[in-house]
Scaffold this motif. Structure first.
Motif, PDB file in Angstrom:
ATOM      1  N   VAL A  30       0.847  -1.198   0.000  1.00 44.71           N
ATOM      2  CA  VAL A  30       0.000   0.000   0.000  1.00 44.71           C
ATOM      3  C   VAL A  30       0.882   1.248   0.000  1.00 44.71           C
ATOM      4  O   VAL A  30       1.864   1.322   0.738  1.00 44.71           O
ATOM      5  CB  VAL A  30      -0.887  -0.008   1.273  1.00 44.71           C
ATOM      6  N   TYR A  78      -0.584  15.384   7.192  1.00 49.14           N
ATOM      7  CA  TYR A  78      -0.263  16.147   8.403  1.00 49.14           C
ATOM      8  C   TYR A  78      -0.694  17.612   8.262  1.00 49.14           C
ATOM      9  O   TYR A  78      -1.184  18.215   9.204  1.00 49.14           O
ATOM     10  CB  TYR A  78       1.251  16.163   8.638  1.00 49.14           C
ATOM     11  N   THR A 111       1.012  11.166   5.572  1.00 47.15           N
ATOM     12  CA  THR A 111      -0.345  11.052   6.112  1.00 47.15           C
ATOM     13  C   THR A 111      -0.307  10.505   7.541  1.00 47.15           C
ATOM     14  O   THR A 111       0.617   9.787   7.923  1.00 47.15           O
ATOM     15  CB  THR A 111      -1.190  10.101   5.248  1.00 47.15           C
TER      16      THR A 111
HETATM   17  C1  LIG Z   1      13.458  13.129   5.758  1.00 46.52           C
HETATM   18  C2  LIG Z   1      12.306  12.588   6.587  1.00 46.52           C
HETATM   19  C3  LIG Z   1      12.161  13.055   7.883  1.00 46.52           C
HETATM   20  C4  LIG Z   1      11.106  12.579   8.651  1.00 46.52           C
HETATM   21  N1  LIG Z   1      10.983  13.061   9.937  1.00 46.52           N
HETATM   22  C5  LIG Z   1       9.958  12.628  10.694  1.00 46.52           C
HETATM   23  C6  LIG Z   1       9.774  13.132  12.018  1.00 46.52           C
HETATM   24  O1  LIG Z   1      10.514  14.000  12.516  1.00 46.52           O
HETATM   25  N2  LIG Z   1       8.744  12.631  12.750  1.00 46.52           N
HETATM   26  C7  LIG Z   1       7.872  11.692  12.241  1.00 46.52           C
HETATM   27  O2  LIG Z   1       6.951  11.297  12.940  1.00 46.52           O
HETATM   28  N3  LIG Z   1       8.009  11.233  10.969  1.00 46.52           N
HETATM   29  C8  LIG Z   1       9.026  11.667  10.204  1.00 46.52           C
HETATM   30  N4  LIG Z   1       9.158  11.188   8.916  1.00 46.52           N
HETATM   31  C9  LIG Z   1       8.239  10.137   8.426  1.00 46.52           C
HETATM   32  C10 LIG Z   1       6.971  10.728   7.838  1.00 46.52           C
HETATM   33  O3  LIG Z   1       6.186  11.156   8.924  1.00 46.52           O
HETATM   34  C11 LIG Z   1       6.193   9.707   6.984  1.00 46.52           C
HETATM   35  O4  LIG Z   1       5.336  10.405   6.193  1.00 46.52           O
HETATM   36  C12 LIG Z   1       5.334   8.727   7.697  1.00 46.52           C
HETATM   37  O5  LIG Z   1       6.087   7.974   8.611  1.00 46.52           O
HETATM   38  C13 LIG Z   1       4.668   7.751   6.716  1.00 46.52           C
HETATM   39  O6  LIG Z   1       3.539   8.331   6.181  1.00 46.52           O
HETATM   40  P1  LIG Z   1       3.225   8.225   4.618  1.00 46.52           P
HETATM   41  O7  LIG Z   1       1.835   8.724   4.433  1.00 46.52           O
HETATM   42  O8  LIG Z   1       4.281   8.883   3.845  1.00 46.52           O
HETATM   43  O9  LIG Z   1       3.199   6.628   4.406  1.00 46.52           O
HETATM   44  P2  LIG Z   1       3.910   5.713   3.320  1.00 46.52           P
HETATM   45  O10 LIG Z   1       5.377   5.959   3.308  1.00 46.52           O
HETATM   46  O11 LIG Z   1       3.212   5.789   2.022  1.00 46.52           O
HETATM   47  O12 LIG Z   1       3.577   4.288   3.969  1.00 46.52           O
HETATM   48  C14 LIG Z   1       4.221   3.869   5.155  1.00 46.52           C
HETATM   49  C15 LIG Z   1       3.837   2.401   5.443  1.00 46.52           C
HETATM   50  O13 LIG Z   1       2.483   2.309   5.869  1.00 46.52           O
HETATM   51  C16 LIG Z   1       1.713   1.484   4.971  1.00 46.52           C
HETATM   52  N5  LIG Z   1       0.412   2.178   4.866  1.00 46.52           N
HETATM   53  C17 LIG Z   1       0.258   3.508   4.654  1.00 46.52           C
HETATM   54  N6  LIG Z   1      -1.040   3.840   4.759  1.00 46.52           N
HETATM   55  C18 LIG Z   1      -1.722   2.706   5.031  1.00 46.52           C
HETATM   56  C19 LIG Z   1      -3.103   2.418   5.287  1.00 46.52           C
HETATM   57  N7  LIG Z   1      -4.043   3.370   5.293  1.00 46.52           N
HETATM   58  N8  LIG Z   1      -3.446   1.137   5.567  1.00 46.52           N
HETATM   59  C20 LIG Z   1      -2.507   0.148   5.577  1.00 46.52           C
HETATM   60  N9  LIG Z   1      -1.184   0.376   5.360  1.00 46.52           N
HETATM   61  C21 LIG Z   1      -0.798   1.637   5.103  1.00 46.52           C
HETATM   62  C22 LIG Z   1       2.517   1.423   3.687  1.00 46.52           C
HETATM   63  O14 LIG Z   1       2.277   0.216   2.980  1.00 46.52           O
HETATM   64  C23 LIG Z   1       3.939   1.474   4.225  1.00 46.52           C
HETATM   65  O15 LIG Z   1       4.327   0.196   4.702  1.00 46.52           O
HETATM   66  C24 LIG Z   1      10.185  11.642   8.118  1.00 46.52           C
HETATM   67  C25 LIG Z   1      10.322  11.188   6.790  1.00 46.52           C
HETATM   68  C26 LIG Z   1      11.374  11.669   6.030  1.00 46.52           C
HETATM   69  C27 LIG Z   1      11.500  11.194   4.603  1.00 46.52           C
END
Ligand SMILES: Cc1cc2nc3c(=O)[nH]c(=O)nc-3n(C[C@H](O)[C@H](O)[C@H](O)COP(=O)(O)OP(=O)(O)OC[C@H]3O[C@@H](n4cnc5c(N)ncnc54)[C@H](O)[C@@H]3O)c2cc1C
Length: 285
Positions: A30, A78, A111
């Motif tokens: 996903v 977010y 997200t």
């Molecule tokens: C440079 C950098 C710095 C960051 N710093 C921080 C920080 O300071 N603090 C913090 O909290 N985070 C931080 N993050 C992480 C960020 O918050 C990510 O966005 C978050 O962890 C994942 O959200 P996403 O929507 O991008 O999910 P994705 O990357 O798209 O998915 C993450 C995982 O969840 C699964 N998934 C996603 N949505 C669902 C759903 N609805 N149902 C089932 N499975 C699902 C996906 O298959 C995958 O395994 C950082 C990321 C980066 C790249």
């Protein structure tokens, strides 16, 4: 690096997304905001043959109110949480934690649901969701849904109650209207992941703490709720000395990591200091 090749599907309903997951089984992954998944694919730590993008499913995004509950769709970025007056008024702890996540670009793509399912113990959303007693709605094959308490959602490092072929669809947060809150995050440089952070929400009544909720970030393989400290805070005046005594044992039973940012003992010390600061700030002291 370039990810291994994969097929891409972008369903527009939860039912179609679940059908795609059922069809492809272990070969499917996903995609939410991609902020964690894309680096993983690029490093080829995971090589799915199909990526199921949830980005076009309108029913998964948005923030609504249902009586005393705030309902946040799993695909809500977010940035939308930060902009929401409903969240800042009734679940201010979540707004404050989200404000510390990474940088504006990541907060626009990432997200809440993706962060919760990814379940990085240093992630900033787990502790406030836990502290606020949220419920997580999970949809599975055949249109079934189940609701899991945040206390039971985080199972281990990067492991949650969301199983293969399932989707997190909603985060349901009980309103904490009138509570004070604070997220105290300790980092060495800005935009860093939490070395340790503490999420605190308190309700002060008649000069003493009537209710308290405390969540810990990066003090173990999952976010933790400090229930003994919550109980110890009740009935105390929100003064430095009283709060210091109540939070003294916050690190007991925790198992934080040791890494280049700090040893486990250092993190335990930090948790004690940060919990005192977070509770006092939440209580307006
Ligand atoms: C440079 C950098 C710095 C960051 N710093 C921080 C920080 O300071 N603090 C913090 O909290 N985070 C931080 N993050 C992480 C960020 O918050 C990510 O966005 C978050 O962890 C994942 O959200 P996403 O929507 O991008 O999910 P994705 O990357 O798209 O998915 C993450 C995982 O969840 C699964 N998934 C996603 N949505 C669902 C759903 N609805 N149902 C089932 N499975 C699902 C996906 O298959 C995958 O395994 C950082 C990321 C980066 C790249």
């Amino acid at each position: 690096m370039i990810p291994a090749s994969f097929d891409y599907v972008a369903p527009t309903t939860v039912a179609d997304a679940l059908a795609a997951l059922a069809e492809h089984g272990d070969d499917a992954k996903v995609l939410a905001g991609g902020q964690s998944l894309l680096p993983i694919l690029r490093m080829r730590l995971n090589t799915p043959s199909v990526v199921v993008d949830l980005g076009r499913i309108a029913e998964l995004a948005g923030i609504t109110e249902e009586g005393d509950t705030i309902v946040i769709g799993a695909m809500t970025p977010y940035a939308a949480v930060l902009a929401s007056e409903v969240v800042s008024t009734h679940a201010g702890l979540l707004s404050k934690a989200v404000a510390t996540v990474a940088d504006p670009q990541i907060r626009h793509r990432g997200t809440v649901g993706g962060a919760l399912v990814h379940a990085d113990p240093a992630g900033d959303v787990g502790a406030p969701v836990l502290a606020l007693g949220a419920e997580l709605v999970i949809a599975g094959a055949g249109g079934t849904t189940r609701t899991v308490a945040a206390d039971d959602f985080f199972e281990d490092l990067f492991t949650t109650a969301v199983g293969d072929g399932e989707l997190l669809t909603q985060i349901r947060i009980p309103k904490h209207t009138g509570w004070g809150s604070h997220y105290e995050k300790f980092v060495r440089v800005s935009h860093q992941w939490s070395i340790v952070a503490v999420a605190a929400a308190v309700r002060v009544d008649g000069g003493s703490i009537a209710e308290a909720r405390v969540g810990l970030t990066n003090m173990g393989s999952t976010p933790l709720r400090a229930k003994a400290v919550e109980a110890a805070l009740v009935g105390r005046a929100p003064t430095d000395q009283a709060v210091r005594e109540a939070v003294a044992g916050v690190a007991e039973g925790t198992n934080p990591p040791s890494d280049l940012n700090g040893a486990a003992d250092y993190r335990k010390h930090l948790a004690t200091v940060l919990t005192r600061r977070a509770v006092l700030a939440a209580a307006g002291g």
